[in-house]
Design an enzyme around this catalytic site. Structure first.
Site, PDB file in Angstrom:
ATOM      1  N   MET A 138       0.415  -1.370  45.825  1.00  0.00           N
ATOM      2  CA  MET A 138      -0.712  -0.618  45.333  1.00  0.00           C
ATOM      3  C   MET A 138       0.642   0.682  44.421  1.00  0.00           C
ATOM      4  O   MET A 138       1.575   1.412  45.004  1.00  0.00           O
ATOM      5  CB  MET A 138      -1.379  -0.208  46.460  1.00  0.00           C
ATOM      6  CG  MET A 138      -1.003  -1.143  47.929  1.00  0.00           C
ATOM      7  SD  MET A 138      -2.176  -2.413  47.374  1.00  0.00           S
ATOM      8  CE  MET A 138      -3.961  -1.482  48.056  1.00  0.00           C
TER       9      MET A 138
ATOM     10  N   CYS B 104     -13.713  -2.752  47.057  1.00  0.00           N
ATOM     11  CA  CYS B 104     -12.616  -2.531  46.380  1.00  0.00           C
ATOM     12  C   CYS B 104     -11.867  -4.122  46.579  1.00  0.00           C
ATOM     13  O   CYS B 104     -11.058  -4.637  45.910  1.00  0.00           O
ATOM     14  CB  CYS B 104     -11.924  -1.426  46.790  1.00  0.00           C
ATOM     15  SG  CYS B 104     -12.883   0.076  46.057  1.00  0.00           S
TER      16      CYS B 104
ATOM     17  N   ARG C 185       0.734  -1.467  -0.383  1.00  0.00           N
ATOM     18  CA  ARG C 185      -0.227   0.327   0.027  1.00  0.00           C
ATOM     19  C   ARG C 185       0.853   1.247  -0.217  1.00  0.00           C
ATOM     20  O   ARG C 185       1.695   1.291   1.270  1.00  0.00           O
ATOM     21  CB  ARG C 185      -1.043   0.011   1.171  1.00  0.00           C
ATOM     22  CG  ARG C 185      -1.535   0.930   1.690  1.00  0.00           C
ATOM     23  CD  ARG C 185      -2.760   1.173   2.801  1.00  0.00           C
ATOM     24  NE  ARG C 185      -3.598   1.867   2.470  1.00  0.00           N
ATOM     25  CZ  ARG C 185      -3.572   3.070   3.160  1.00  0.00           C
ATOM     26  NH1 ARG C 185      -2.667   3.333   3.503  1.00  0.00           N
ATOM     27  NH2 ARG C 185      -4.476   4.105   3.428  1.00  0.00           N
TER      28      ARG C 185
HETATM   29  N1  3NM Z   1      -7.447   1.580   6.324  1.00  0.00           N
HETATM   30  P1  3NM Z   1      -2.378   0.546  11.565  1.00  0.00           P
HETATM   31  S1  3NM Z   1      -7.233   2.057   8.400  1.00  0.00           S
HETATM   32  C1  3NM Z   1      -5.208   1.091   5.625  1.00  0.00           C
HETATM   33  O1  3NM Z   1     -10.606   1.850   8.278  1.00  0.00           O
HETATM   34  C2  3NM Z   1      -6.062   1.603   6.662  1.00  0.00           C
HETATM   35  O2  3NM Z   1     -10.004   1.380   6.286  1.00  0.00           O
HETATM   36  C3  3NM Z   1      -7.924   1.351   7.234  1.00  0.00           C
HETATM   37  O3  3NM Z   1      -3.779   1.737  10.452  1.00  0.00           O
HETATM   38  C4  3NM Z   1     -10.110   1.188   7.262  1.00  0.00           C
HETATM   39  O4  3NM Z   1      -2.419  -0.491  11.700  1.00  0.00           O
HETATM   40  C5  3NM Z   1      -5.983   1.590   7.885  1.00  0.00           C
HETATM   41  O5  3NM Z   1      -1.009   1.220  12.076  1.00  0.00           O
HETATM   42  C6  3NM Z   1      -4.597   2.085   8.820  1.00  0.00           C
HETATM   43  O6  3NM Z   1      -3.636   1.268  12.803  1.00  0.00           O
HETATM   44  C7  3NM Z   1      -4.252   0.792   9.613  1.00  0.00           C
END
Ligand code: 3NM
Ligand code: MG
Length: 559
Positions: free
Chosen positions: A302, A483, A44
Site C-alpha cells: 500500500m 477497490c 532541426r
Molecule cells: N514539432 P519532444 S512538436 C519539432 O507539433 C516539433 O509539429 C512539433 O519535441 C509539432 O519530442 C515538436 O521533445 C517538438 O516533445 C517535439
C-alpha cells in the site's frame, strides 16, 4: 538511398538549444542515437546562420550515411540542396510542398507537419512522402505549437483523411513522446486502416545523458506491441471456467505484488472537516484491500507516494490506482506512477472511484446506488481526461456511471464539448445491449480490458464481451469491495504470462472474488454484512476453484 525502403519507426529530430542539447556535441549525440537504433534523422535548427547550418548538416550527413539512415533538413530546402541529403521536413509556415518538390525532385523525401484534417489531406494530395502529426502532448521543446491533440486526435485525423483519399503516405506523430508513453501512443493513435509507422522524438533522445541507451530503449518499445491483448478463442463459457483452478494456483505460487494507490486525501490536500469521514473510510479500505490481496495469495503493497513507483514497478507486480482525489498534486502523483509502470511494461488497473459523482461513503462496487446522482463535476471530468491521457491502463474498472464518464471523456476533443453518445449519465437507464456495446467500444478505443460492475458485470477486451452474474448483495453493503476487486484483478494479471489473454485473467479474478462472496454469504454463521467480511476473507483464501464450477454464471455476449 531508395526512399521506398527507409524506416520511419524511430525518427530523431535534433535540437541545438542549450536547454536540450546542453554542452553536448550534436554530431556525437546523433551518432550515439544511430547506434541505439534511430531509423531516420531530421536536422532541426531554428537559430543558426546558413553557413553553420550547411557545415553541420554536411557532418551529420557523413554520419547518417554510415548507418544507411536518411537525413532530412527542417524547413531549409536550400540547405538540403547544398548538402545533397535525402530530403526536407516542411511545416505549415515553410515553403509549400509543390515548390519544394520542384526544387528537390521526385526522389527526395518530403515530410509535412499536419495538425488537423485539412492540413493532412492537402499534404497527402500534394504528394508528401510522410506526415508528421502533432502536437500529441505538450512539450517544452516547441512552445509555439497550436493544439495538443493527444493520441486520439492523431487517430481522428488519420481516420478522416483515409475516408477522403486513396493514398496513404507514411505517418509519424510528434510531441511529448518518450519511453513512458510511446507504446500507448502507437497503440491508441493508429487506426487499423492506417497505422502509424513510428514516432518522432526530440528531447527524449537529444536531451538524454546517454542517447544511445535512450534510443535503444525506445527502439525496443516501438518494436514490441503495447501490452498486447491476445484474444481468447472462446466458443463457450467452459473456455473461461476450465482454467480457473490453474490460474488461481498460479497466483498463490507467484505471489505477485499488488501495489495499491488508494488516495489518502490528507497527504495531498488540506481537508475540510466534512472530508474526515472519507479519509477514515479510505484507511479502512486500505486495510481491507490488503487483506483481500493476502487471502487470494498475492502480496499487497500500500503505497500512495509515486516516488516509490519506479522501484516497485521493477518487482514484477501490478499497480492499482483508486483515483478518487482530483487535486493537481494527486493527479501528478498518479501520473508519475503510471509512467513508471508503463515504462516497466507492467500492468495497471485504473479504478476511477467516484468520478461519476463526488466520492461518497458508498464506494462499493455492486448493488449500491450512488448517494449522489449529480454526475461528474467539471473538475472531475478534466481530471479523468488527464488521467486517461497520461498513461496506458491494462484494465479500466468501474460501475456503470463511472464507465459512462470514462467513455464520454474519451469522446471529447481537446477543444470541444463532450459528444453525447446518445446515452445519458443517470445510471440504470441502459439496456443490456447498450451496456455490452459501451464496454466493447471503450475497450477497442482504449486498447484495454474494460470491466463494468453491476448486478451483471460486463467485461470486454474489444473482441469478446463476457457477462458475469455472480456476487452477493453483501458486497454492496460493506465498504471497499470495489477497490478490492481491482486488487484481485491486478493479482491475476500480474501472475499471467506474456501471450496470454488479459480477459481470461480478469474473468478468473472476478469469478474467484464473486463466488467467494456467495460461499461466504451462505455460511451458517453469517447473518449480515458484519459477519460476512471475515467469512469472505476465509472463502477467498480457501476456495477450491474446481469446486466452484457449478456456481459460475458466465455468458458470452452475442451481438
Ligand atoms: N514539432 P519532444 S512538436 C519539432 O507539433 C516539433 O509539429 C512539433 O519535441 C509539432 O519530442 C515538436 O521533445 C517538438 O516533445 C517535439
Ligand atoms: Mg517548421
Amino acid at each position: 538511398m531508395d526512399k521506398t525502403k527507409v524506416s520511419y519507426s524511430l525518427y530523431l529530430v535534433t535540437d541545438s538549444t542549450p536547454a536540450i542539447l546542453g554542452d553536448k556535441d550534436i554530431c556525437h549525440v546523433v551518432e550515439e542515437a544511430l547506434k541505439g537504433g534511430v531509423t531516420m534523422v531530421q536536422y532541426r535548427d531554428k537559430q543558426s546562420d546558413t553557413g553553420l547550418l550547411i557545415k553541420t548538416a554536411k557532418k551529420l550527413h557523413a554520419i547518417t550515411k554510415k548507418y544507411y539512415v536518411p537525413l532530412l533538413v527542417n524547413d531549409r530546402v536550400d540547405v538540403a540542396l547544398a548538402v545533397g541529403c535525402e530530403g526536407v521536413h516542411i511545416g505549415q509556415d515553410d515553403m509549400d510542398l509543390e515548390t519544394a518538390r520542384k526544387l528537390l525532385g521526385p526522389n527526395a523525401i518530403i515530410g509535412v507537419t499536419a495538425g488537423n484534417v485539412l492540413e493532412a489531406a492537402s499534404a497527402v494530395e500534394g504528394g508528401a512522402d510522410y506526415l508528421g502529426i502533432g502536437t500529441v502532448y505538450s512539450t517544452a521543446t516547441k512552445r509555439d505549437t497550436k493544439h495538443m491533440i493527444g493520441p486520439a486526435g492523431v487517430r481522428n485525423i488519420l481516420e478522416a483523411v483515409a475516408v477522403k483519399m486513396d493514398k496513404k503516405p507514411h505517418v509519424v506523430c510528434i510531441g511529448g513522446i518518450g519511453a513512458h508513453n510511446v507504446q500507448r501512443v502507437l497503440l491508441k493513435a493508429s487506426p487499423p486502416q492506417w497505422p502509424l509507422d513510428g514516432v518522432a522524438i526530440v528531447s527524449a533522445i537529444m536531451g538524454s545523458q546517454d542517447p544511445q541507451q535512450a534510443a535503444k530503449e525506445l527502439a525496443t518499445l516501438v518494436a514490441t506491441p503495447a501490452f498486447p491483448l491476445y484474444a481468447l478463442e472462446v466458443t463457450d463459457k467452459s473456455d473461461f471456467t476450465k482454467n480457473l483452478s490453474r490460474l488461481r494456483k498460479r497466483v498463490a505460487e507467484k505471489k505477485p505484488i499488488c501495489h495499491n494507490m488508494t488516495n489518502l486525501v490528507s497527504n495531498l490536500c488540506p481537508l475540510p472537516p466534512s472530508f474526515t469521514v472519507i479519509l477514515t473510510i479510505r484507511q479502512v479500505v486500505q486495510n481491507f484491500a490488503a487483506n483481500v490481496t493476502l487471502s487470494i495469495g498475492a502480496s499487497p503493497i500500500m503505497s500512495s507516494y509515486s516516488g516509490e513507483a519506479a522501484d516497485l514497478a521493477k518487482l514484477g507486480g501490478a499497480l492499482v490506482i483508486n483515483a478518487g482525489t482530483v487535486t493537481p498534486a494527486a493527479l501528478e502523483n498518479y501520473e508519475e506512477a503510471v509512467h513508471a509502470y508503463n515504462a516497466a511494461r507492467r500492468p495497471v488497473v485504473l479504478d476511477p472511484v467516484g468520478f461519476a459523482s463526488p466520492p461518497d461513503i458508498n464506494i462499493s462496487y455492486k448493488y449500491a446506488k450512488s448517494l449522489h446522482s449529480a454526475g461528474a463535476t467539471a473538475i472531475r471530468r478534466s481530471a479523468l481526461r488527464t488521467l486517461l491521457s497520461s498513461g496506458y491502463y491494462t484494465v479500466i474498472k468501474g460501475n456503470e456511471a463511472e464507465i459512462l464518464e470514462v467513455s464520454k471523456v474519451h469522446n471529447m476533443n481537446s477543444s470541444s464539448q463532450p459528444q453525447q453518445r446518445g446515452v445519458d449519465s443517470s445510471s440504470g437507464g441502459l439496456q443490456p445491449s447498450e451496456l455490452a456495446l459501451l464496454v466493447k467500444e471503450l475497450a477497442i478505443k482504449e486498447g484495454c480490458v474494460v470491466v463494468m460492475t453491476g448486478v451483471t458485470d460486463y467485461v470486454s477486451d474489444g473482441k469478446t464481451t463476457i457477462l458475469i452474474e455472480n456476487g452477493h448483495e453483501y458486497l454492496g453493503r460493506v465498504t471497499g469491495t470495489g477497490c478490492t476487486l481491482g486488487t484481485a484483478i491486478a493479482a491475476y494479471i500480474a501472475s499471467s504470462e506474456e501471450g496470454e489473454s488479459v480477459l481470461q485473467s480478469v474473468v478468473a479474478a472476478m469469478l474467484h472474488f464473486e463466488t467467494a462472496a456467495e460461499i461466504a454469504a451462505s455460511q451458517l454463521q453469517v447473518y449480515g454484512p458484519g459477519t460476512f467480511v471475515p467469512a469472505f476473507l476465509d472463502a477467498l483464501a480457501s476456495i477450491h476453484t474446481d469446486g466452484i464450477q457449478g456456481l459460475v454464471k458466465v455468458k458470452i455476449w452475442e451481438e
